[in-house]
Design a protein around this motif. Structure first.
Motif, mmCIF file in Angstrom:
data_model
loop_
_atom_site.group_PDB
_atom_site.id
_atom_site.type_symbol
_atom_site.label_atom_id
_atom_site.label_comp_id
_atom_site.label_asym_id
_atom_site.label_seq_id
_atom_site.Cartn_x
_atom_site.Cartn_y
_atom_site.Cartn_z
ATOM 1 N N GLU A 85 0.829 -1.204 0.000
ATOM 2 C CA GLU A 85 0.000 0.000 0.000
ATOM 3 C C GLU A 85 0.867 1.258 0.000
ATOM 4 O O GLU A 85 0.601 2.209 -0.747
ATOM 5 C CB GLU A 85 -0.938 0.013 1.212
ATOM 6 C CG GLU A 85 -2.080 -0.974 1.108
ATOM 7 C CD GLU A 85 -2.972 -0.965 2.340
ATOM 8 O OE1 GLU A 85 -3.035 0.065 3.047
ATOM 9 O OE2 GLU A 85 -3.607 -1.995 2.596
ATOM 10 N N GLU A 86 1.885 1.262 0.835
ATOM 11 C CA GLU A 86 2.796 2.416 0.892
ATOM 12 C C GLU A 86 3.490 2.620 -0.450
ATOM 13 O O GLU A 86 3.656 3.749 -0.916
ATOM 14 C CB GLU A 86 3.823 2.211 2.007
ATOM 15 C CG GLU A 86 4.770 3.363 2.219
ATOM 16 C CD GLU A 86 4.101 4.598 2.805
ATOM 17 O OE1 GLU A 86 4.703 5.686 2.696
ATOM 18 O OE2 GLU A 86 3.002 4.485 3.370
ATOM 19 N N ASN A 87 3.886 1.537 -1.095
ATOM 20 C CA ASN A 87 4.543 1.606 -2.399
ATOM 21 C C ASN A 87 3.609 2.232 -3.443
ATOM 22 O O ASN A 87 4.024 3.101 -4.220
ATOM 23 C CB ASN A 87 4.986 0.207 -2.832
ATOM 24 C CG ASN A 87 5.794 0.213 -4.107
ATOM 25 O OD1 ASN A 87 6.469 1.175 -4.420
ATOM 26 N ND2 ASN A 87 5.710 -0.889 -4.853
ATOM 27 N N LEU A 88 2.354 1.791 -3.479
ATOM 28 C CA LEU A 88 1.393 2.360 -4.427
ATOM 29 C C LEU A 88 1.190 3.857 -4.171
ATOM 30 O O LEU A 88 1.123 4.659 -5.113
ATOM 31 C CB LEU A 88 0.060 1.613 -4.338
ATOM 32 C CG LEU A 88 0.051 0.195 -4.900
ATOM 33 C CD1 LEU A 88 -1.292 -0.489 -4.623
ATOM 34 C CD2 LEU A 88 0.335 0.207 -6.392
ATOM 35 N N LYS A 89 1.104 4.219 -2.902
ATOM 36 C CA LYS A 89 0.925 5.624 -2.538
ATOM 37 C C LYS A 89 2.118 6.465 -3.016
ATOM 38 O O LYS A 89 1.952 7.542 -3.588
ATOM 39 C CB LYS A 89 0.748 5.734 -1.023
ATOM 40 C CG LYS A 89 0.535 7.115 -0.507
ATOM 41 C CD LYS A 89 0.399 7.101 1.017
ATOM 42 C CE LYS A 89 0.412 8.505 1.568
ATOM 43 N NZ LYS A 89 0.448 8.532 3.022
ATOM 44 N N LEU A 90 3.316 5.955 -2.770
ATOM 45 C CA LEU A 90 4.522 6.682 -3.177
ATOM 46 C C LEU A 90 4.632 6.784 -4.704
ATOM 47 O O LEU A 90 5.058 7.817 -5.230
ATOM 48 C CB LEU A 90 5.769 6.027 -2.590
ATOM 49 C CG LEU A 90 5.922 6.144 -1.068
ATOM 50 C CD1 LEU A 90 7.105 5.318 -0.586
ATOM 51 C CD2 LEU A 90 6.069 7.595 -0.652
ATOM 52 N N SER A 92 2.145 6.944 -6.790
ATOM 53 C CA SER A 92 1.162 7.961 -7.176
ATOM 54 C C SER A 92 1.705 9.362 -6.894
ATOM 55 O O SER A 92 1.589 10.272 -7.743
ATOM 56 C CB SER A 92 -0.138 7.721 -6.414
ATOM 57 O OG SER A 92 -1.064 8.745 -6.673
ATOM 58 N N GLU A 93 2.293 9.540 -5.714
ATOM 59 C CA GLU A 93 2.877 10.845 -5.372
ATOM 60 C C GLU A 93 4.010 11.206 -6.332
ATOM 61 O O GLU A 93 4.141 12.370 -6.747
ATOM 62 C CB GLU A 93 3.384 10.842 -3.929
ATOM 63 C CG GLU A 93 2.288 10.867 -2.892
ATOM 64 C CD GLU A 93 2.815 10.809 -1.469
ATOM 65 O OE1 GLU A 93 4.046 10.878 -1.272
ATOM 66 O OE2 GLU A 93 1.989 10.684 -0.549
#
Length: 121
Positions: A85-90, A92-93
């Motif tokens: 989840e953190e990887n997907l968020k990063l 996207s950012e």
């Protein structure tokens, strides 16, 4: 009787049994004492109980180890999900920041390509 007690003291595995009423040692026959099986049976029973207890202790230890490994696996799985989840968020950012930087560069005259020929004309 003194001779018979002396023989018993020397070798406790035999019993003197008199065949006549007189105390003459020549009429005595030595018979082996019957060996009691009770201590051996008790030892065998104790060994069986000890073996069963050891098996039960080993089962309990293995069950506890399996449960601990299951909890560890659950924790690791949850951690992997959180990292995904953190990887997907990063990602996207990073895309948003990349687009923002491209927009800034295109709006800035510093990053514009210069065409020297067109300026001279």
């Amino acid at each position: 009787m003194e001779g018979s007690s002396k023989e018993e003291e020397e070798d406790g595995t035999f019993t003197n049994i008199s065949l006549t009423d007189d105390i003459d040692d020549s009429s005595r026959i030595l018979y082996p004492r019957p060996k009691s099986l009770l201590p051996e049976m008790m030892n065998a029973d104790m060994d069986a109980v000890d073996a069963e207890n050891q098996v039960e202790l080993e089962k309990t230890r293995l069950i506890n180890q399996v449960l601990e490994l299951q909890h560890t696996l659950e924790d690791l799985s949850a951690r992997v999900d959180a990292v995904k989840e953190e990887n997907l968020k990063l990602k996207s950012e990073n895309q948003v920041l990349g687009q923002y930087i491209e927009n800034l560069m295109s709006a800035s005259s510093v990053f514009q390509t210069t065409d020297t020929k067109s300026k001279r004309k």
